[in-house]
Design a protein around this motif. Sequence first.
Motif, PDB file in Angstrom:
ATOM      1  N   GLU A 265       8.106   3.810   4.630  1.00 45.59           N
ATOM      2  CA  GLU A 265       6.970   3.228   5.329  1.00 45.59           C
ATOM      3  C   GLU A 265       5.799   4.185   5.243  1.00 45.59           C
ATOM      4  O   GLU A 265       5.942   5.370   4.941  1.00 45.59           O
ATOM      5  N   LEU A 266       4.597   3.646   5.498  1.00 47.36           N
ATOM      6  CA  LEU A 266       3.405   4.504   5.508  1.00 47.36           C
ATOM      7  C   LEU A 266       3.511   5.487   6.674  1.00 47.36           C
ATOM      8  O   LEU A 266       3.730   5.110   7.818  1.00 47.36           O
ATOM      9  N   GLN A 267       3.319   6.767   6.340  1.00 47.85           N
ATOM     10  CA  GLN A 267       3.364   7.782   7.416  1.00 47.85           C
ATOM     11  C   GLN A 267       2.089   8.580   7.371  1.00 47.85           C
ATOM     12  O   GLN A 267       1.549   8.860   6.295  1.00 47.85           O
ATOM     13  N   GLN A 268       1.663   8.969   8.519  1.00 49.15           N
ATOM     14  CA  GLN A 268       0.403   9.698   8.573  1.00 49.15           C
ATOM     15  C   GLN A 268       0.582  11.096   8.012  1.00 49.15           C
ATOM     16  O   GLN A 268       1.532  11.807   8.343  1.00 49.15           O
ATOM     17  N   VAL A 269      -0.325  11.473   7.132  1.00 52.31           N
ATOM     18  CA  VAL A 269      -0.301  12.821   6.567  1.00 52.31           C
ATOM     19  C   VAL A 269      -1.297  13.685   7.313  1.00 52.31           C
ATOM     20  O   VAL A 269      -1.025  14.809   7.688  1.00 52.31           O
ATOM     21  N   SER A 270      -2.506  13.127   7.472  1.00 49.81           N
ATOM     22  CA  SER A 270      -3.495  13.804   8.311  1.00 49.81           C
ATOM     23  C   SER A 270      -4.367  12.695   8.883  1.00 49.81           C
ATOM     24  O   SER A 270      -4.069  11.515   8.722  1.00 49.81           O
ATOM     25  N   ASP A 271      -5.466  13.053   9.518  1.00 53.02           N
ATOM     26  CA  ASP A 271      -6.270  12.060  10.205  1.00 53.02           C
ATOM     27  C   ASP A 271      -6.788  10.993   9.228  1.00 53.02           C
ATOM     28  O   ASP A 271      -7.572  11.261   8.324  1.00 53.02           O
TER      29      ASP A 271
ATOM     30  N   ALA B 253       3.215   6.527   1.669  1.00 52.17           N
ATOM     31  CA  ALA B 253       4.567   5.976   1.826  1.00 52.17           C
ATOM     32  C   ALA B 253       5.460   6.644   0.808  1.00 52.17           C
ATOM     33  O   ALA B 253       5.620   6.171  -0.306  1.00 52.17           O
ATOM     34  N   CYS B 254       6.069   7.758   1.161  1.00 54.73           N
ATOM     35  CA  CYS B 254       6.903   8.493   0.214  1.00 54.73           C
ATOM     36  C   CYS B 254       8.010   9.206   0.981  1.00 54.73           C
ATOM     37  O   CYS B 254       7.791   9.705   2.090  1.00 54.73           O
ATOM     38  N   HIS B 255       9.202   9.247   0.390  1.00 55.60           N
ATOM     39  CA  HIS B 255      10.323   9.864   1.086  1.00 55.60           C
ATOM     40  C   HIS B 255      10.290  11.392   1.030  1.00 55.60           C
ATOM     41  O   HIS B 255      10.957  12.058   1.822  1.00 55.60           O
ATOM     42  N   MET B 256       9.520  11.935   0.107  1.00 58.12           N
ATOM     43  CA  MET B 256       9.472  13.410   0.042  1.00 58.12           C
ATOM     44  C   MET B 256       8.762  13.935   1.280  1.00 58.12           C
ATOM     45  O   MET B 256       7.890  13.282   1.857  1.00 58.12           O
ATOM     46  N   SER B 257       9.049  15.159   1.659  1.00 55.57           N
ATOM     47  CA  SER B 257       8.382  15.740   2.827  1.00 55.57           C
ATOM     48  C   SER B 257       7.015  16.240   2.419  1.00 55.57           C
ATOM     49  O   SER B 257       6.714  16.382   1.237  1.00 55.57           O
ATOM     50  N   ARG B 258       6.185  16.468   3.403  1.00 61.31           N
ATOM     51  CA  ARG B 258       4.826  16.965   3.181  1.00 61.31           C
ATOM     52  C   ARG B 258       4.830  18.236   2.365  1.00 61.31           C
ATOM     53  O   ARG B 258       4.068  18.423   1.421  1.00 61.31           O
TER      54      ARG B 258
ATOM     55  N   CYS C 174       0.857  -1.173   0.000  1.00 57.91           N
ATOM     56  CA  CYS C 174       0.000   0.000   0.000  1.00 57.91           C
ATOM     57  C   CYS C 174       0.895   1.224   0.000  1.00 57.91           C
ATOM     58  O   CYS C 174       1.809   1.324   0.815  1.00 57.91           O
ATOM     59  N   ILE C 175       0.659   2.122  -0.918  1.00 59.78           N
ATOM     60  CA  ILE C 175       1.495   3.333  -0.930  1.00 59.78           C
ATOM     61  C   ILE C 175       0.726   4.583  -0.536  1.00 59.78           C
ATOM     62  O   ILE C 175       1.314   5.605  -0.235  1.00 59.78           O
ATOM     63  N   GLU C 176      -0.606   4.497  -0.563  1.00 60.58           N
ATOM     64  CA  GLU C 176      -1.373   5.619  -0.018  1.00 60.58           C
ATOM     65  C   GLU C 176      -2.729   5.111   0.418  1.00 60.58           C
ATOM     66  O   GLU C 176      -3.315   4.230  -0.206  1.00 60.58           O
ATOM     67  N   ARG C 177      -3.198   5.665   1.516  1.00 59.80           N
ATOM     68  CA  ARG C 177      -4.476   5.193   2.046  1.00 59.80           C
ATOM     69  C   ARG C 177      -5.178   6.354   2.738  1.00 59.80           C
ATOM     70  O   ARG C 177      -4.541   7.149   3.425  1.00 59.80           O
ATOM     71  N   GLY C 178      -6.515   6.452   2.512  1.00 57.59           N
ATOM     72  CA  GLY C 178      -7.241   7.527   3.194  1.00 57.59           C
ATOM     73  C   GLY C 178      -8.661   7.595   2.705  1.00 57.59           C
ATOM     74  O   GLY C 178      -9.089   6.746   1.914  1.00 57.59           O
ATOM     75  N   SER C 179      -9.387   8.619   3.107  1.00 58.34           N
ATOM     76  CA  SER C 179     -10.763   8.758   2.634  1.00 58.34           C
ATOM     77  C   SER C 179     -10.709   9.097   1.157  1.00 58.34           C
ATOM     78  O   SER C 179      -9.709   9.635   0.661  1.00 58.34           O
ATOM     79  N   ALA C 180     -11.781   8.777   0.481  1.00 55.78           N
ATOM     80  CA  ALA C 180     -11.795   9.007  -0.955  1.00 55.78           C
ATOM     81  C   ALA C 180     -11.596  10.476  -1.282  1.00 55.78           C
ATOM     82  O   ALA C 180     -10.874  10.832  -2.205  1.00 55.78           O
ATOM     83  N   GLU C 181     -12.218  11.302  -0.490  1.00 51.04           N
ATOM     84  CA  GLU C 181     -12.115  12.736  -0.744  1.00 51.04           C
ATOM     85  C   GLU C 181     -10.685  13.214  -0.640  1.00 51.04           C
ATOM     86  O   GLU C 181     -10.173  13.904  -1.495  1.00 51.04           O
ATOM     87  N   LYS C 182     -10.040  12.785   0.456  1.00 52.70           N
ATOM     88  CA  LYS C 182      -8.682  13.221   0.674  1.00 52.70           C
ATOM     89  C   LYS C 182      -7.770  12.747  -0.443  1.00 52.70           C
ATOM     90  O   LYS C 182      -6.964  13.488  -0.979  1.00 52.70           O
ATOM     91  N   VAL C 183      -7.910  11.466  -0.792  1.00 50.52           N
ATOM     92  CA  VAL C 183      -6.997  10.904  -1.795  1.00 50.52           C
ATOM     93  C   VAL C 183      -7.235  11.537  -3.152  1.00 50.52           C
ATOM     94  O   VAL C 183      -6.315  11.742  -3.929  1.00 50.52           O
ATOM     95  N   PHE C 184      -8.470  11.848  -3.446  1.00 49.21           N
ATOM     96  CA  PHE C 184      -8.751  12.446  -4.743  1.00 49.21           C
ATOM     97  C   PHE C 184      -8.289  13.881  -4.827  1.00 49.21           C
ATOM     98  O   PHE C 184      -7.742  14.319  -5.824  1.00 49.21           O
ATOM     99  N   TYR C 185      -8.582  14.658  -3.749  1.00 43.45           N
ATOM    100  CA  TYR C 185      -8.330  16.091  -3.847  1.00 43.45           C
ATOM    101  C   TYR C 185      -7.020  16.528  -3.221  1.00 43.45           C
ATOM    102  O   TYR C 185      -6.528  17.605  -3.516  1.00 43.45           O
ATOM    103  N   GLU C 186      -6.456  15.663  -2.367  1.00 45.73           N
ATOM    104  CA  GLU C 186      -5.149  15.986  -1.784  1.00 45.73           C
ATOM    105  C   GLU C 186      -4.247  14.773  -1.841  1.00 45.73           C
ATOM    106  O   GLU C 186      -3.760  14.284  -0.826  1.00 45.73           O
ATOM    107  N   PRO C 187      -4.002  14.288  -3.012  1.00 43.91           N
ATOM    108  CA  PRO C 187      -3.184  13.069  -3.098  1.00 43.91           C
ATOM    109  C   PRO C 187      -1.766  13.347  -2.657  1.00 43.91           C
ATOM    110  O   PRO C 187      -1.219  14.406  -2.941  1.00 43.91           O
ATOM    111  N   GLN C 188      -1.182  12.409  -1.964  1.00 43.89           N
ATOM    112  CA  GLN C 188       0.130  12.621  -1.367  1.00 43.89           C
ATOM    113  C   GLN C 188       1.166  11.608  -1.854  1.00 43.89           C
ATOM    114  O   GLN C 188       2.081  11.224  -1.114  1.00 43.89           O
ATOM    115  N   HIS C 189       1.037  11.132  -3.090  1.00 46.43           N
ATOM    116  CA  HIS C 189       2.043  10.188  -3.590  1.00 46.43           C
ATOM    117  C   HIS C 189       2.167  10.371  -5.104  1.00 46.43           C
ATOM    118  O   HIS C 189       1.148  10.525  -5.780  1.00 46.43           O
ATOM    119  N   PRO C 190       3.388  10.409  -5.610  1.00 51.16           N
ATOM    120  CA  PRO C 190       3.557  10.606  -7.065  1.00 51.16           C
ATOM    121  C   PRO C 190       2.810   9.562  -7.893  1.00 51.16           C
ATOM    122  O   PRO C 190       2.338   9.849  -8.983  1.00 51.16           O
TER     123      PRO C 190
END
Lengths: 362, 586, 329
Positions: free
Chosen positions: A331-337, A342-347, A255-271
Amino acid sequence: MSDAIKKDSPAADTVPAPRSGDGKEFLSVRNLSVHFDTDDGLVKSVDGVSFDLKAGQTLGIVGESGSGKSVTSLGIMGLHTSERARIGGEIWLDGEELIGAGPERVRALRGQKMAMIFQDPLSALHPYYSIGAQIVEAHRVHNKVDKKTAKKRAIEMLDRVGIPEPHRRYEDYPHQFSGGMRQRAMIAMALVNNPQLLIADEPTTALDVTVQAQILDLIRDLQKEFGSAVVMITHDLGVVAEIADNLLVMYAGRCIERGSAEKVFYEPQHPYTWGLLGSMPRIDREQTERLIPVKGSPPSLINVPSGCAFHPRCPYADVPPDNITRTERPELQQVSDGHYSACHMSREQRDRIWTEEIAPKL
Amino acid sequence: MQNRKTAAAIAVAVAVSLGASACSGGDSGSDANGGGGNAKADAALTSIVNTTDKKGGTVTYEHSSGPDSLDPGNTYYGWVQNFSRLYARSLVTFKPAAGKESLQVVPDLATSLGKASPDAKTWTYTIRKGVKFEDGTEITSKDVKYAVERSNFAPEALSNGPTYFKAYLEGGDKYKGPYKDKSAGGLKSIETPDDHTIVFKLNKPFADMDYLAAFSQTAPVPQKADTGASYVQKMVSSGPYKFSAYDESKGATLVRNPEWDPKTDPIRKALPDKIELKLNVNPTTVDDHLLNDVSTADVAGTGLQSKTQPKVLVKGSEKAKTDNPYAGALQYMALNVNVKPFDNVECRKAVQYAVDKQSLIDSIGGSVKGDPASTVIPPTVAGYKKFDLYPSAGSKGDVAKAKEHLTKCGQPKGFKTTLTARSDRPDEITAATQLQGSLKAIGITAEIKQFPSDKYFTDFAGVPAWVHKNNAGMMMMQWGADWPTGFGFLDQIVNGSAIKPSGGTNLMELNDKVVNDLLVKGIGTVDTTARNAAWGEVDQKVMENASLVPLVYRKNLLYRPDSAANVTVTDAYLGMYDYVLMTSTK
Amino acid sequence: MAAYIIRRVFAAVLLLLVVSAVTFAIFFLVPRLGGQTLDSMAAQYVGKSPDPDVIAAVKKNLGLDQPLYMQYWNFVKGIVVGAEYQFGPDPVTCNAPCFGYSFKTHTEIWPQLVDRVPVTLSLAVGAAVIWVVSGVAIGVLSALKRGSFFDRLSMGVALAGVSLPMFFTGLVVLALFGNGEYVPFADDPIAWAGSLVLPWCTLALLYSALYARLTRAGMLETMGEDYIRTARAKGLKERKVVVKHGLRSALTPLVTIFGMDFALLLGGAVITERVFSFQGLGAFAIQGVTTADLPKVMGVTLVAAFFIVICNLLVDLVYAAIDPRVRLS
């Protein structure tokens, strides 16, 4: 599940298990791994996937072919029967752990507490038996009822999924149904025992676009009616956007990204997620812009790239310092609630790239 | 690990099968069935082996295919002539005895041998009184006449047998046979002045008439029971046994005929209670049953198969149960006198010397198969005279002499020609190949052309037109006589009158007046000694003509199981066992 | 459905006519190409060195001197209404169906065919039961235990079984065990079975090996199908998945193959019958061919063709019953 249907006698081969009410995790997967011991080497199809799912919720699992989405769902159902499969981790279904439970126990739950529908209903249904017979079979495995009662139930289900003239179509064979009707029939078969977990593996991929919408609506309706948990597996973000509450993006078995659909769609945090979103055709996009596909091809699951599995295809692999994308696995890191990546770049780096470079093009 | 287990399994399987076959093959060595095991090899050639007088037992005969017919009036096979004597008594027959006595003709249904008129054209036989068919009716001369009429003159129903009677009886070419000519008199040249006298009126002098009378065609057939081709299914016996079961492809069972009176039959002892004949038995099984003493004899009488022979000959105890008689047959090569350069006698003589007969015999299986031949008539036929006009050391041929004659005929460097042979006779092909080599040594290149047996005479070698057109100067041939005298042997192969446009057997197309005249004169000579001498003369003349190249006096390798009793070879029937004598201790 | 059957029957009759005509043609015309004349043909049915009268009589009596189409017409007429012929003092009636009479022995062909059918039938049916049961069982087990020692051993033996020619295995079996004669079922059922055990096993070995391999391949393919996964997903016990969902599909192609194999065997297991000296249709065929006895050859050919047609029809019907996708409209 609905009390009205409880008039069926309980299945003989199930041990009454505690039902979880809304709010409690119905399905909990912890560090699931599925490896295949082949002559070419150890294929790590799924390599440490974790997620939770509540009753009444829908989880969408997305990723390319080979990312491990189907393998994950088959793993939950206990359908890896090959001697070469090595399964690790934990799967908690309604408070019961499945991997250590033994195949006979899992078999008893299959089709009863958890059910699955597949991508191509024509090949997934037996060509020699009528639809009605196959649904009756699914029902009688878990319920000691006579044929007449089972038949009534089957016709009921066919009606419920919107098949016209269910009495007549009960006797028809799979090849006599249209694609959409066939898929409905498969859904009817999967839900005949009121399972609390429904896994749908690419249920609309083989169907026309217009029919796709109907099927998705059906699934959503049934879920609302029975309060079941649904796992929707697809490579098509458009499908998932319709009905998923939460999203899980898989790549190279993890798993490289996980979250609510809204968050993942509008604030995706993985290339990779950005790439998926970019390659999604959208009506509201300007016609002149070309789709931005994700460069390269899926990695080998025997020799997974070192460090971040995505680094060979990632345009930003050099952004994190010290070559860390090539040496250390993120490793998977929390971005928000509830939102992990899972990305080495910073937020900050990711936010900036998203706002400036990616989002405008979508 | 897998390989070891597999290998072990295979080893066990092989051991078991070897053990099983050894067990199944070795049982015949015991003497538990009393007595047959002491005779030596070839004992049955000169004596009766395992003699007994005990009544009882069942004789089991097996055959790898079948007869042309068991109807004595519709068969050409020697073994059926021999076998049918169990249920059909002809006027005279060959003496069931050992050695040379087996060639002797003795009276059977008749009281004595035929009485000939001085010109040997009229022959009278007297039929015994009190001999009955199996239905109790007495046998009369009319029944014998009818038997000859149906067997020779009704080819629309019975077409398998020889037609000598037709050829020699007066008016034979005009008589239409008893099925078409329903007149009461039938064939006029067979007279039946009373119930026990029968007179044959011939169209030319024929001193061998007794031999014709020995054919099974003279065994009586009651007219009222005759249905033509289907008579064979319900034959009326005149002999000590009658049919209790008959099936065209499976075989037959013979049981005792209560109407047979031994007092009327001086030659038959009829010891066995039952006789079983089994047809269409796989040839390997036929041999196996003999070796394991399951059957009594291979009724075809041609002996063990080539592949069984070595098995038997290497073991002393098995070899002691074999007999290797002459088959009354000559394997030879015919040189066609109308195909150049064989029209020149010197070229023919060259071939006579060139042939290496010993190597030929070695190549087809050794002395078991036969002896090198130097005459036309083989040793077991009456009239055989021993001589060799083209001798060579060890019968290996004489290349120098051959070349000498080749030069004399104007072909010092040799020539090309075609050699025909029958494709379905392996021995013949092997022999032809061997000959090809011998001939090459003196410069004759012979191209071998093969044809199937059933068409050899009708379409190829027996058709002069074809032979001339295809330059077939040399033809492989094998011949056995229809009756064991010089005439019976020679007439069809060296007489000018035997040349036919198709189906002829005089492949040399020899038409020598001297030979033809000698044959006619000989067959008119009533005195037996003089007659037999005539055949020797003919033989010599034919050999001087050098168109017939004798190769092998053929032999068969017969096998007698322990349970076979009263076993002896009869030279009269092509060197097989005598089935009138044969009985079983089982 | 009735219309379908009628159409098939009609086609079958047509086929049999064509087969008989072709056989006729081959029998008569091919030797002509090789230079055979009518006389030399008639000479096949008489003893050695015949005289011309005999040949003429045979030619006439067997109808060989008539034009080919006339002979063929008489033959077909005989089958439908019977015929009359004469090989003796009186004419004989040959009742329909009259397949003529042997050129060599002048006995009626039809009764002989009828006599031999039970032999060949016994051989074929018994062997079929053995090979289907054993072949399918081994095939299924091998497929389920793919790669195991059992699988490798059974497929190895199967390869040997398929490769070894019948006359070899038959002769080996004969050498090891000897053989008895055929005993008709009506006479003594136990002896009947006893006489057939060896030929059954020899014949079955060849086919069983083939069917094991086919079943295994079919099973492996079927067990990889999506609907098997669905069946498991429904929670069915594995045994039910294998038998009801897997085997049922895997066996379907075997039905067609079996129909063909069995039909051909009914036409005469030629080699088996020869090796074990059984008087069935196969032995009859050999005798007919080696003695150039046309009516025998025709009889067996037509019987064999008939069985093939029937079996094909049955296979088609069974196939339609099994696979709904194939059903006739």
